[in-house]
Design an enzyme around this catalytic site. Structure first.
Site, mmCIF file in Angstrom:
data_model
loop_
_atom_site.group_PDB
_atom_site.id
_atom_site.type_symbol
_atom_site.label_atom_id
_atom_site.label_comp_id
_atom_site.label_asym_id
_atom_site.label_seq_id
_atom_site.Cartn_x
_atom_site.Cartn_y
_atom_site.Cartn_z
ATOM 1 N N ARG A 128 4.378 -12.420 1.344
ATOM 2 C CA ARG A 128 5.613 -11.628 1.810
ATOM 3 C C ARG A 128 5.565 -12.228 3.331
ATOM 4 N NH1 ARG A 128 3.905 -6.158 3.532
ATOM 5 N NH2 ARG A 128 3.895 -7.286 5.437
ATOM 6 N N HIS B 127 7.231 -5.561 5.577
ATOM 7 C CA HIS B 127 7.308 -4.696 4.314
ATOM 8 C C HIS B 127 8.775 -4.432 4.288
ATOM 9 C CE1 HIS B 127 6.589 -1.957 0.982
ATOM 10 N NE2 HIS B 127 7.066 -1.223 1.867
ATOM 11 N N TYR C 268 -1.303 -5.926 11.780
ATOM 12 C CA TYR C 268 -2.377 -6.064 10.871
ATOM 13 C C TYR C 268 -2.702 -7.565 9.970
ATOM 14 C CZ TYR C 268 1.630 -5.302 7.640
ATOM 15 O OH TYR C 268 2.634 -5.593 7.058
#
Length: 446
Positions: free
Chosen positions: A339, A343, A352
């Site tokens: 990805r 998100h 993160y």
């Protein structure tokens, strides 16, 4: 429904740590494998396991018979292909990140008939899907959409699998399968109404055999399995494919789907796009083995494919769908991809994960590798790419105009259908919200 933490984490450094700490076995015994040495030991293990199970297990009801089942023209179960040097031995790959075609005896037959025009078509699909996705992201940032879930980086996984389906197959997506929707002839602008808040899905699922987007994590696998069981009872020569992500693989709904699909020999393909992150949760915090190996515990094949290789995804999905249509039951396909973006547009991945991880995956870009192959094979010239760029910009304009022509969402619609006969608490909340909305009008008047 899984609620995944979005709390700030120490970003992860290694781009390669996601492959898992354990490579215990090769592909499932019933599936083609990319590593000869790993596959050689598989039949004996599988035979011993079946013998033990036969002594312990009570007699089982035979699965429902399908009308005139037929075996695939070629059975690739024992076939062994060759993988690129240094590649994951369990990973099916036909096109390397450098755009070099590698042979695979098991899966080459599924893409052997592709013409240069077909290859250009796959490239066009991925380019236009990415352009649409970028425009939708920009529209959300401009306040035209409430939210958007980008597919950036996952184009090959979606276009390859989408183009493997037949018109009579049925697709159950999540909320990110914009490329699959493109392959099913869903107008891209129809995907945007839900994200603007003006409808619950802008298309008739039965017109294209493409179900409405599913927001609840993992529930669509249950829907797909039940639908596939119905297909089997009807004796139809078609298959079902259910999309979900690595995060959804931890859901109980997915486990139950695997159980029912296996026991009832349902003609369904479980297509997991492992994009490495379930919001901020890396996959190694959800599983101790590669995801495709979970299928072994349910008694059906699992295959890991390079999710950034559109040819490999096309071949593996074709094989799995043919297997389903032939009455051989379910298959789990793990498309190993990444990805590239957030998100959703409400997420900040810089909290993160590190940029070096993203950079490592950029070198494996699905569109760039196919373009390299097309150019090296003289299957496309500069004229083709220039025309596609013009078409891409035209699509972007059409999407912008369509969204801006949509009505504004009704902020009170959420209160209208909660209860059939009304409810005092909902009436109170509606009044409070109306007062809140009116406070903005009062401020503007002042």
């Amino acid at each position: 429904m899984t609620v995944e933490s979005t709390a700030a984490r120490k970003p992860r450094r290694s781009a390669g740590s996601k492959t898992g700490t354990t490579r215990t076995t090769a592909q499932s015994a019933d599936a083609p494998a990319a590593d000869a040495s790993a596959t050689a030991a598989q039949p004996a293990t599988a035979t011993a396991s079946k013998a033990t199970a036969a002594k312990r297990a009570p007699a089982k009801r035979a699965p429902a018979k399908r009308a005139a089942p037929k075996k695939p023209a070629a059975e690739p179960a024992q076939a062994v292909g060759t993988a690129a040097t240094g590649a994951d031995p369990d990973l099916v790959q036909l096109l390397t990140p450098e755009g070099e075609r590698v042979e695979n005896a098991a899966y080459d037959p599924y893409v052997a008939a592709l013409t240069p025009d077909d290859l250009r078509g796959l490239y066009r699909d991925m380019v236009l899907t990415r352009r649409f996705d970028a425009e939708a992201t920009a529209l959300q940032r401009q306040g035209e959409l409430g939210l958007w879930a980008s597919l950036l980086g996952q184009e090959a996984a979606q276009i390859g699998s989408g183009r493997a389906t037949r018109t009579d197959d049925y697709v159950f997506p999540t909320y990110r399968e914009h490329g699959v929707a493109w392959c099913r002839d869903i107008d891209p602008t129809n995907l945007l109404g839900m994200f603007r808040g003006v409808n619950n899905g802008g298309w008739d699922p039965n017109s294209n055999n493409f179900h409405l987007y599913t927001i609840v994590i993992g529930s669509q696998t249950l829907h797909a399995t039940g639908y596939a069981m119905g297909v089997a009872k009807d004796g139809a020569d078609s298959a079902v494919i259910a999309y979900f992500g690595d995060g959804a693989s931890s859901q109980g709904d997915v486990a139950e789907s695997f159980t029912f699909a296996s026991v009832y020999n349902a003609p369904v393909v479980f297509f997991c796009q492992n994009n490495q992150w379930a919001i901020s949760e890396p996959t190694e915090r959800q599983t101790r083995v590669p995801l495709y190996q979970r299928a072994q515990g349910y008694g059906f094949p699992g295959v890991r494919v390079d999710g950034n290789d559109v040819l490999a995804v096309l071949a593996v999905t074709k094989w799995a769908l043919e297997r389903a249509r032939s009455g051989e039951g379910p298959t789990l396909v793990e498309a190993y991809t990444y990805r590239m973006g957030a998100h959703t547009t409400s997420d900040d991945p810089t909290r993160y994960r590190h940029d070096d991880e993203r950079a490592a995956w950029e070198a494996k870009d699905p569109i760039a590798r196919l373009r390299t192959y097309l150019e090296a094979s003289n299957h496309a010239d500069e004229g083709f790419f220039a025309e596609l760029e013009v078409e891409s910009e035209s699509l972007g304009r059409r999407v912008r105009e369509a969204v801006r022509a949509m009505p504004d969402p009704d902020p009170f619609a959420i209160f209208e259908h909660t209860y059939a006969d009304g409810h005092a608490l909902v009436d109170e909340e509606r009044a409070q919200f109306a007062a809140y909305q009116a406070s903005f009008a009062d401020g503007e008047g002042a």
